[in-house]
Scaffold this motif. Structure first.
Motif, PDB file in Angstrom:
ATOM      1  N   GLY A 152       0.722  -1.123   0.039  1.00  0.00           N
ATOM      2  CA  GLY A 152       0.141   0.122  -0.043  1.00  0.00           C
ATOM      3  C   GLY A 152       0.890   1.245  -0.160  1.00  0.00           C
ATOM      4  O   GLY A 152       2.105   1.166   0.429  1.00  0.00           O
ATOM      5  N   PRO A 153       0.442   2.588  -0.541  1.00  0.00           N
ATOM      6  CA  PRO A 153       1.013   3.648  -0.280  1.00  0.00           C
ATOM      7  C   PRO A 153       1.359   4.176   0.820  1.00  0.00           C
ATOM      8  O   PRO A 153       2.711   4.426   0.922  1.00  0.00           O
ATOM      9  CB  PRO A 153       0.110   4.753  -1.186  1.00  0.00           C
ATOM     10  N   ASP A 154       0.589   3.989   1.804  1.00  0.00           N
ATOM     11  CA  ASP A 154       1.124   4.368   3.064  1.00  0.00           C
ATOM     12  C   ASP A 154       2.313   3.620   3.751  1.00  0.00           C
ATOM     13  O   ASP A 154       3.100   4.200   4.453  1.00  0.00           O
ATOM     14  CB  ASP A 154      -0.153   4.314   4.269  1.00  0.00           C
ATOM     15  N   LEU A 155       2.216   2.372   3.602  1.00  0.00           N
ATOM     16  CA  LEU A 155       3.203   1.387   3.996  1.00  0.00           C
ATOM     17  C   LEU A 155       4.751   2.011   3.187  1.00  0.00           C
ATOM     18  O   LEU A 155       5.580   2.204   3.996  1.00  0.00           O
ATOM     19  CB  LEU A 155       2.957   0.008   3.654  1.00  0.00           C
ATOM     20  N   LYS A 156       4.395   2.160   1.902  1.00  0.00           N
ATOM     21  CA  LYS A 156       5.771   2.426   1.284  1.00  0.00           C
ATOM     22  C   LYS A 156       6.153   3.862   1.660  1.00  0.00           C
ATOM     23  O   LYS A 156       7.373   4.100   1.787  1.00  0.00           O
ATOM     24  CB  LYS A 156       5.457   2.396  -0.456  1.00  0.00           C
ATOM     25  N   ALA A 157       5.255   4.867   1.873  1.00  0.00           N
ATOM     26  CA  ALA A 157       5.723   6.072   2.295  1.00  0.00           C
ATOM     27  C   ALA A 157       6.316   5.861   3.694  1.00  0.00           C
ATOM     28  O   ALA A 157       7.369   6.655   3.920  1.00  0.00           O
ATOM     29  CB  ALA A 157       4.632   7.013   2.291  1.00  0.00           C
ATOM     30  N   GLN A 158       5.867   5.147   4.812  1.00  0.00           N
ATOM     31  CA  GLN A 158       6.590   5.184   5.960  1.00  0.00           C
ATOM     32  C   GLN A 158       7.731   4.359   5.819  1.00  0.00           C
ATOM     33  O   GLN A 158       8.713   4.749   6.492  1.00  0.00           O
ATOM     34  CB  GLN A 158       5.585   4.390   6.751  1.00  0.00           C
TER      35      GLN A 158
END
Length: 114
Positions: A78-84
Motif C-alpha cells: 500500500g502507498p502508506d506502507l511504502k511512504a512510511q
C-alpha cells in the motif's frame, strides 16, 4: 527475514548466488536477539510477519543506533506502507513475488557504494 521458510530460503539462495554472504531469520524478534544487528551490511525483510512487523523492526534497529540499508518485500504494497518505510530510510519496498533482478539491483545500490 521472512516468516515463510520457502521465501526465506529462496531469497538467501539468490543473495548467495550474487556472491554475498547471508544469514536467515524467521522473525524480527529472532534477528534483534541474534547479536548480528551491528554487523548487518544490508537487511532484506518481509513487512508482514507474526509478532513485530518488518517496519517496526527497522525502526527498532534505527533506535539502537544502526542504519543498515534496508529492502522490504511485501505482498501488500500500500502507498502508506511504502511512504512510511521510505521515510524511515528504507532503500526500497518491493512487491512479492520479487523479481531477482530487482533484488540484485538494490543489493548493488546498498553494498557497492564507494
Amino acid at each position: 527475514m521472512d516468516d515463510d521458510e520457502a521465501v526465506r530460503l529462496a531469497t538467501a539462495s539468490l543473495v548467495r548466488s550474487l556472491g554475498r554472504p547471508t544469514r536467515m531469520f524467521a522473525s524480527a524478534e529472532e534477528f534483534l536477539a541474534s547479536g548480528h544487528v551491528a554487523e548487518t551490511s544490508c537487511l532484506i525483510s518481509d513487512v508482514m510477519m507474526p509478532g513485530m512487523s518488518g517496519v517496526a523492526m527497522h525502526e527498532r534497529v534505527i533506535a539502537l543506533g544502526y542504519a543498515p540499508p534496508t529492502i522490504f518485500i511485501t505482498a501488500f504494497p500500500g502507498p502508506d506502507l511504502k511512504a512510511q518505510a521510505l521515510a524511515n530510510g528504507a532503500l526500497a519496498v518491493l512487491e512479492k513475488p520479487v523479481d531477482a533482478g530487482a533484488i540484485a539491483h538494490w543489493l548493488s545500490v546498498a553494498l557497492d557504494q564507494a
